[in-house]
Structures are given as C-alpha cells and as structure tokens.
Design an enzyme around this catalytic site. Structure first.
Site, short mmCIF file in Angstrom:
data_model
loop_
_atom_site.label_atom_id
_atom_site.label_comp_id
_atom_site.label_asym_id
_atom_site.label_seq_id
_atom_site.Cartn_x
_atom_site.Cartn_y
_atom_site.Cartn_z
N GLU A 102 -1.51 0.93 -5.35
CA GLU A 102 -1.23 2.26 -5.88
C GLU A 102 -0.12 2.25 -6.93
OE1 GLU A 102 -1.80 1.72 -2.65
OE2 GLU A 102 -3.38 3.14 -2.08
N ASP B 285 -4.85 22.13 9.65
CA ASP B 285 -5.25 21.00 8.82
C ASP B 285 -6.13 21.39 7.62
OD1 ASP B 285 -5.38 18.20 8.24
OD2 ASP B 285 -5.23 17.81 10.39
N TYR C 84 0.29 10.14 4.37
CA TYR C 84 0.02 10.42 5.77
C TYR C 84 1.12 11.37 6.25
CZ TYR C 84 -1.74 5.69 4.72
OH TYR C 84 -2.30 4.58 4.11
N ARG C 85 0.71 12.55 6.71
CA ARG C 85 1.70 13.57 7.08
C ARG C 85 2.61 13.10 8.22
NH1 ARG C 85 -2.79 16.43 10.24
NH2 ARG C 85 -2.32 15.79 12.36
N TRP D 286 -1.12 8.03 10.19
CA TRP D 286 -2.16 7.30 9.47
C TRP D 286 -3.37 7.17 10.38
CZ3 TRP D 286 2.31 3.63 8.48
CH2 TRP D 286 2.61 2.88 9.60
N ASN E 208 0.84 -1.19 0.00
CA ASN E 208 0.00 0.00 0.00
C ASN E 208 0.87 1.24 0.00
OD1 ASN E 208 -2.86 1.01 0.25
ND2 ASN E 208 -1.86 2.19 1.87
#
Ligand SMILES: Cc1cc2nc3c(=O)[nH]c(=O)nc-3n(C[C@H](O)[C@H](O)[C@H](O)COP(=O)(O)O)c2cc1C
Ligand SMILES: [Mn+2]
Length: 501
Positions: A256, A305, A196-197, A210, A192
């Site tokens: 992906e 955000d 995710y920052r 995540w 995967n």
C-alpha cells in the site's frame, strides 16, 4: 504535487467550497455522527465537515474532527489530487500495456510511467512531523538521551483525549473508524496497510477488527504460530492517499505504501516508530504504536456497520498502545458507516474505477463494472460485457468470484455493453426483461463477507449470478431475439433543435 499534510487537504476542500466548518461545540457521543449522517445523505454526498470544537463527554478536545472528506466523487478525486479518478485508471492502463512502443508518443508516455513508478518507492528519514509531540506509555525500543522530552506539554495524550466517535446508539463503545493499520509479515518482512476499525476499551487498549480474509489477520496468524508479540502501528490522517490505499483491495503483495507513492506521484517518507520496530509515513497526524499479543482476544462490538445493521459481538485480537505521537496541529480524521449511501461508497467506487483496467486485463470482454451503493460493496455487482460466445456471461461471473475480494459478491448481474451499469434503473430493466430465471441464473458456494448477516453460518454462503444479456444461438433460446427500441438520430436532432427555442 502530493499533499504535505491532512490539513493542507482540508484547506484545499475549504477553498473549493467543499468544506463546512462547525465552530460550535459538538459532542463526539452520537451527535457528530447524526450531523455527518445527514450530510452524507444529502445530494452528491453534501460537504466535508470540520468540527473545530468537539467535546468528549462534555470535555473539550484538543483536536478537531474531520469527517466526510472523501464523501463525493469530487472530494474523492481531490483526495488523490486528480481531476477525475478515471485519469488514474488510464495511467494504470498505460503501465499495464507496457510493451515495446510503436511510436514516439507512446514511448515518451511509457517512459513517464516508468519514472513515476520509480518515484513511488518509499524513502526513509529519521523523524517526521507525526512525532512533533511524543507520549510514551511503555519502554523505549532504543533509549536515546538526546531525544526530545517525550511529553513536552507534560500532560500525556491517551486515547481518552482523542475525539473518537460513538457512532450509533447500540455500539459497544467508541470506535476509531479510519485507522491505517501497519503490520509486517515476520518471515518475508513484507508490509501491509489495511483499514480495520478499532473499538476503544480503555485509554491504552483497543480491539483490532481484522476479519479472517484480510492481510492483517494473516500476518497476525504468523506471529501467533511463532508465539511472538506482533508490532502494530496505526496511522491517522496525513496525505489522504494513505487512507485510500489502506481501503483499496490491492492484490496481496502489492504494498500500500508503494501504491500510495504511485498515486501521489511522490515517494512516501517513512520514519521509524519510537517504541516498536515498524516504519510509518512521517507526515501523518497521529501514530498509535503498540502490539497485539498472540492468543489474546476480547469481545468486539456491537457496531453499526457498513451493512446498515449492527454487527454482533465477536472475539477479536486486542491492541495495546505503547506510544502516541502526533503533529502539533493534528486533525482527527473519521467516518461513520451505516445505511447507504455513506462516505465509504465513494472510496469503494474509486477502487473499482481505478482497477477496472486490471479487471479488463483478465476479462477482455469486460466493458464496465460498478458496485451500486444499495449493495454496500459485496452484495451487488453490475457488469457489462461485449458477448461473443454462448455462456460468456457465466464465465465472467465465475472469474469475478475467483478474484480477491470479489469472491464476496452476493449477486452479479451481467448486461450487454450498450447498458449503462451506473444507471441502476436501466440494469433492473434489462434484468427483468432479458432473463428466464431458471435458464439465466446460477447459484454457487463461496466465502461470504464476515459482515453479511444473512447466510446461515458466518463467512460461508451462496452467491447468485444473472445473465441479463441478449441470448445468442446456442444459449438454449429458440426464437429470434427482439430488437430494443431506439429513435433515429435524425428525429432526436430535430426535437433537440425545436425544444431549444
Ligand atoms: C471505513 C472502512 C472501514 C473498514 N473497516 C474494516 C474492518 O473493521 N475490518 C476489516 O477487515 N475490513 C474493514 N474494511 C475493509 C478493508 O479496509 C479492505 O478490505 C482492505 O482492502 C483490506 O486490506 P488488506 O487486503 O490489506 O487486508 C473497512 C473499509 C472501510 C472503507
Ligand atoms: Mn493489503
């Protein structure tokens, strides 16, 4: 053909007049963010920005910073090497329709699709440009004396040397905002890549944000249950198709890397990491290799955000770096999120348009759908349908609430097919005019987006749907439905002609 590097994409933006180069020194602590925010708020998303001399607390950075590279419809299409995102949607529709061809033309085009898919499968190589420079912080997985000097420049680049932004004044620190996080399910081996920052804690440690509904978190849970250290590789840059694929809400199990290969019509060439047992695309700009230790968490945030608000501090897993590898000419890609519209709107918008054919397969009545920027992805969905039977609008809402990340949709407004969902003003007109609130709305319970601060408790909440379509007999409306005003074509044509003179 596909981009050979992130730089090639940036050069393409430059040639197309879509890039502003900033050659003065600009500080990565808030100043680049303020500049980029103004750009993202200007008409049509402004231009992509390349900061050639970013500074890190006043120190010059060895690497330039690229931001807002996908922040318009045009640049998003350019990132995927398309004239229009809709071309890709059409390709997907063709593949989905794969049935025995009825004529030769269809036969040829189906064949072409098939070949494309075949070409999408990743290939494997020993080493890639992303490993031109290698900095090792831990033990090597497979010691190999023949390997080149691990730090040819001798200086050893760490996170402290990357031009990572502090985005908003009350952020808990600097955040890597466009990371493609590669993980593997320990049992099935399925791969995967998610975005995710990552909050920088020190020169070799970050957070790993995540959220609970995401695939990275699910993979993590499997390692934690087994009590095993989880290898994680984070890629930055390379073909922008990778970055887009990491953000796309692909159905679980659709890889992906395969999807990126399909978008760019060229297999992704994977190379093994130096210190962990994972593979990454060989042409990316940076690879941060490392691991997440089961059970270890640390406060993450606050962070300005997507929602336009600061997300509160929460515990998240910790990522430890074992190596950084990079291209010699690496560019650091980033974005900022905040009060819409921002660059991320165009990424989300592209996903919706590309996957519209998939949605249409599930909902034959679906005509068009959009997530307007004001709703920051999950807060607002406009859908148009061809309604044939009573309560069909409600069926569509419930269907969407059951489909992957669409479960987070807070408000869904369903309109008739003659309403342009991309025209927010028209949708609001229909919503106000066509609904009796009690009869035409429904409230349900569903998982909520982790970032939504409005629900009483995190991750759960209520969602609301509005049926703003015209009412059919059988929908508890006992009067003739009135007709919407429309001028004759003839009168329109006459005025078109007269006004041209
Ligand atoms: C700029 C940007 C930043 C994002 N940051 C996060 C994040 O920090 N945590 C998260 O769970 N999702 C984040 N997302 C959303 C995920 O990338 C997205 O839901 C993706 O589809 C997840 O992939 P997955 O289904 O493979 O987990 C971000 C998206 C974008 C465009
Ligand atoms: Mn995924």
């Amino acid at each position: 053909m596909a981009y050979a590097s992130f730089r090639q994409f940036i050069d393409g933006l430059d040639r197309a007049g879509e890039l502003t180069r900033v050659s003065v020194r600009v500080e990565t602590d808030l100043v680049i963010s303020e500049w980029a925010n103004r750009e993202m708020k200007s008409p049509d998303g402004g231009k992509a920005l390349l900061f050639e001399q970013p500074t890190i607390d006043g120190r010059p950075s060895q690497f330039p910073v690229a931001i807002n590279t996908m922040g318009s419809r045009r640049r998003m299409a350019m990132a995927l090497k398309l004239n229009s995102i809709d071309d890709l949607a059409q390709e997907i529709q063709l593949i989905l329709k794969a049935k025995p061809p009825t004529d030769l033309r269809e036969g040829w085009s189906l064949l072409k699709q098939g070949i494309n898919l075949l070409h999408a499968r990743p290939k494997h190589a020993k080493e890639g440009a992303c490993q031109e420079v290698v900095h090792l912080f831990g033990e090597r997985r497979t010691p190999n004396p023949a390997e080149r000097d691990p730090t040819p420049n001798g200086e050893g680049v760490t996170l402290a040397d990357l031009p990572i932004l502090k985005c908003w004044p009350k952020d808990g620190g600097r955040f890597i905002t466009l990371p493609n996080v590669h993980t593997r399910e320990p049992e099935t081996g399925s791969r995967n890549v998610g975005m995710y920052r990552m909050q920088v804690y020190d020169h070799l440690t970050t957070g790993m944000h995540w959220q609970v509904h995401k695939v990275g978190a699910r993979h993590g849970k499997r390692y934690y249950e087994r009590g095993e250290r989880m290898p994680v590789a984070v890629c930055l840059g390379g073909d922008p198709a990778y970055t887009f694929a990491a953000t796309a809400p692909l159905p679980d199990g659709l890889d992906e890397i395969l999807f990126a290969g399909f978008i760019r019509k060229k297999s992704v060439e994977l190379v093994p990491c130096k210190t962990i047992d994972l593979e990454v695309p060989g042409d990316v700009d940076f690879v941060l290799e490392g691991y997440v230790q089961p059970g270890e968490t640390r406060p993450e945030g606050p962070f300005g955000d997507h929602t336009g608000f600061y997300t509160a501090i929460e515990d998240y897993p910790v990522f430890h770096l074992t190596a950084i590898t990079h291209r010699r000419d690496a560019v650091y890609p980033t974005t900022i999120v905040g009060i819409p519209p921002m660059e991320d709107f165009y990424m989300g918008d592209a996903s919706v348009r590309i996957f519209l054919p998939v949605f249409k397969m599930n909902f034959p009545e679906l005509v068009d759908m959009t997530l307007p920027p004001e709703g920051v992805f999950h807060n607002l969905v406009f859908v148009s349908i061809r309604k044939q039977y009573p309560y069909q609008a409600f069926k569509v809402m419930h269907g969407l609430w059951g489909m992957g990340q669409m479960m987070f949709s807070k408000y869904i407004v369903v309109v008739d097919e003659d309403c342009d969902v991309h025209d927010t003003s028209e949708v609001l007109f229909r919503l106000c005019a066509n609904t009796d609130p009690e009869r035409d709305s429904t409230i349900i319970r569903n998982p909520s987006d982790s970032l939504d601060h409005a629900p009483t408790s995190q991750n759960i909440g209520s969602h609301m749907g509005f049926d703003a379509t015209r009412k059919l007999p059988g929908e508890n409306y006992h009067r003739p439905w009135p007709e919407l005003l429309k001028m004759t074509d003839e009168a329109q044509a006459i005025v078109d002609r007269l006004r041209e003179r």
